[in-house]
Each structure stands twice: as structure tokens, then as C-alpha cells.
Design an enzyme around this catalytic site. Structure first.
Site, PDB file in Angstrom:
ATOM      1  N   ASP A  29       0.857  -1.180   0.000  1.00  0.00           N
ATOM      2  CA  ASP A  29       0.000   0.000   0.000  1.00  0.00           C
ATOM      3  C   ASP A  29       0.899   1.238   0.000  1.00  0.00           C
ATOM      4  O   ASP A  29       1.857   1.301   0.772  1.00  0.00           O
ATOM      5  CB  ASP A  29      -0.897  -0.011   1.241  1.00  0.00           C
ATOM      6  CG  ASP A  29      -2.030   0.995   1.149  1.00  0.00           C
ATOM      7  OD1 ASP A  29      -1.742   2.189   0.888  1.00  0.00           O
ATOM      8  OD2 ASP A  29      -3.185   0.609   1.351  1.00  0.00           O
ATOM      9  N   ILE A  30       0.605   2.224  -0.851  1.00  0.00           N
ATOM     10  CA  ILE A  30       1.454   3.425  -0.919  1.00  0.00           C
ATOM     11  C   ILE A  30       1.061   4.473   0.123  1.00  0.00           C
ATOM     12  O   ILE A  30       1.705   5.510   0.224  1.00  0.00           O
ATOM     13  CB  ILE A  30       1.474   4.044  -2.334  1.00  0.00           C
ATOM     14  CG1 ILE A  30       0.073   4.456  -2.774  1.00  0.00           C
ATOM     15  CG2 ILE A  30       2.134   3.084  -3.317  1.00  0.00           C
ATOM     16  CD1 ILE A  30       0.067   5.325  -4.018  1.00  0.00           C
ATOM     17  N   GLY A  86     -13.498  -1.003   1.490  1.00  0.00           N
ATOM     18  CA  GLY A  86     -14.112  -0.859   0.185  1.00  0.00           C
ATOM     19  C   GLY A  86     -14.634   0.496  -0.202  1.00  0.00           C
ATOM     20  O   GLY A  86     -15.514   0.586  -1.059  1.00  0.00           O
ATOM     21  N   HIS A  93     -10.529  -5.083  -2.147  1.00  0.00           N
ATOM     22  CA  HIS A  93      -9.152  -5.147  -1.673  1.00  0.00           C
ATOM     23  C   HIS A  93      -9.141  -5.422  -0.178  1.00  0.00           C
ATOM     24  O   HIS A  93      -9.908  -4.843   0.578  1.00  0.00           O
ATOM     25  CB  HIS A  93      -8.350  -3.887  -2.018  1.00  0.00           C
ATOM     26  CG  HIS A  93      -8.975  -2.591  -1.647  1.00  0.00           C
ATOM     27  ND1 HIS A  93     -10.089  -2.077  -2.270  1.00  0.00           N
ATOM     28  CD2 HIS A  93      -8.644  -1.683  -0.706  1.00  0.00           C
ATOM     29  CE1 HIS A  93     -10.405  -0.905  -1.756  1.00  0.00           C
ATOM     30  NE2 HIS A  93      -9.536  -0.642  -0.772  1.00  0.00           N
ATOM     31  N   HIS A  95      -6.975  -5.372   3.212  1.00  0.00           N
ATOM     32  CA  HIS A  95      -5.818  -4.761   3.872  1.00  0.00           C
ATOM     33  C   HIS A  95      -5.232  -5.787   4.838  1.00  0.00           C
ATOM     34  O   HIS A  95      -5.946  -6.291   5.712  1.00  0.00           O
ATOM     35  CB  HIS A  95      -6.246  -3.517   4.659  1.00  0.00           C
ATOM     36  CG  HIS A  95      -6.825  -2.439   3.818  1.00  0.00           C
ATOM     37  ND1 HIS A  95      -6.061  -1.401   3.315  1.00  0.00           N
ATOM     38  CD2 HIS A  95      -8.089  -2.221   3.380  1.00  0.00           C
ATOM     39  CE1 HIS A  95      -6.837  -0.600   2.606  1.00  0.00           C
ATOM     40  NE2 HIS A  95      -8.067  -1.072   2.632  1.00  0.00           N
TER      41      HIS A  95
END
Length: 138
Positions: A29-30, A86, A93, A95
Site C-alpha cells: 500500500d502506498i 471498500g 481489496h 488490507h
């Protein structure tokens, strides 16, 4: 129009992948909630996780579990949190976040400018662990 994650999966946008198979991908994750935060994403673009077929859900959980084991082993994580929210991107996705407390699951505390070199280091550690100790990507 393809989601941001579909563009990443297709290679149109760069990412630090730690896992890739015929059903899903996982990458750093960025805007991590904590060091080592990874997203697990189905290749098929579906907005809500409840709309996934059960086999895909099972596969995503299996990969999230493998990644959590890698995070615990390589980052000495106390625990690993798992979350499906979401809201930000209309593409399922998961986490997978190394955590020391519930505060590490607070999106308002996300690091909006993580060190790119550290993201590379962590991606390498996780990828190597997930690849059975080999340094090539999964």
C-alpha cells in the site's frame, strides 16, 4: 473505465508486488497504515467483496494468510490485522496490516508519504519469504 487497481494489475501503473497468481495480486500500500501494509486484490474487478464467488473469497483469504505469516516472520509483527472496507477504490481489496494496536487500523493515521526505499525493502523481504527464500518475485 478500469479501476486504479485494474490498471495496476495490467501493468499500466507501477506497484511493489509481493504476490501474483492467476486469481489475485498483492502489493504494498502506498499510504500504509503501518510498515508492511499489503493489499490483496482479485484480478477480476468487482466492487464489493460480498459479490465475489466463494472460491475467490477463499483464495483471497488463503493469500492474505500467507502474507500475514510473512509479515510476522520478516517484520516481527506482534499481530496482523485484516480489513475489508471498500470505500476508496471500487475494486475489492483486503488490507493486511502488521499491527501493535488497534490504532494501526485507523485510516486517518495513514502515512501519506512513506519512504519509497523502505517500501522496496519490505516488498523484497515479503516477496522473498513468500517465494520460499528465493530472491526472484512470485
Amino acid at each position: 473505465m478500469p479501476s486504479l487497481f485494474s490498471k495496476i494489475i495490467q501493468g499500466d501503473i507501477p506497484a511493489r508486488f509481493v504476490w501474483r497468481d492467476s486469481q489475485c495480486v498483492a502489493f504494498m500500500d502506498i499510504q500504509p497504515l503501518n510498515r508492511g501494509h499489503v493489499l490483496v486484490i482479485p484480478n477480476e474487478e468487482i466492487d464489493e467483496w460480498v459479490d465475489l464467488n466463494p472460491k475467490t473469497v477463499s483464495h483471497l483469504m488463503l493469500i492474505a494468510h500467507k502474507i500475514a505469516k510473512a509479515q510476522k516472520a520478516t517484520l516481527a509483527a506482534h499481530r496482523v490485522g485484516l480489513m475489508i472496507a471498500g470505500f476508496d477504490v471500487p475494486h475489492v481489496h483486503i488490507h493486511v496490516v502488521p499491527i501493535e494496536s488497534l490504532a494501526h487500523l485507523d485510516f486517518s493515521q495513514a502515512d501519506t508519504s512513506p519512504d519509497p526505499d523502505d517500501l522496496d525493502v519490505v516488498a523484497g523481504l515479503l516477496s522473498t519469504f513468500l517465494n520460499g527464500g528465493r530472491s526472484s518475485g512470485p
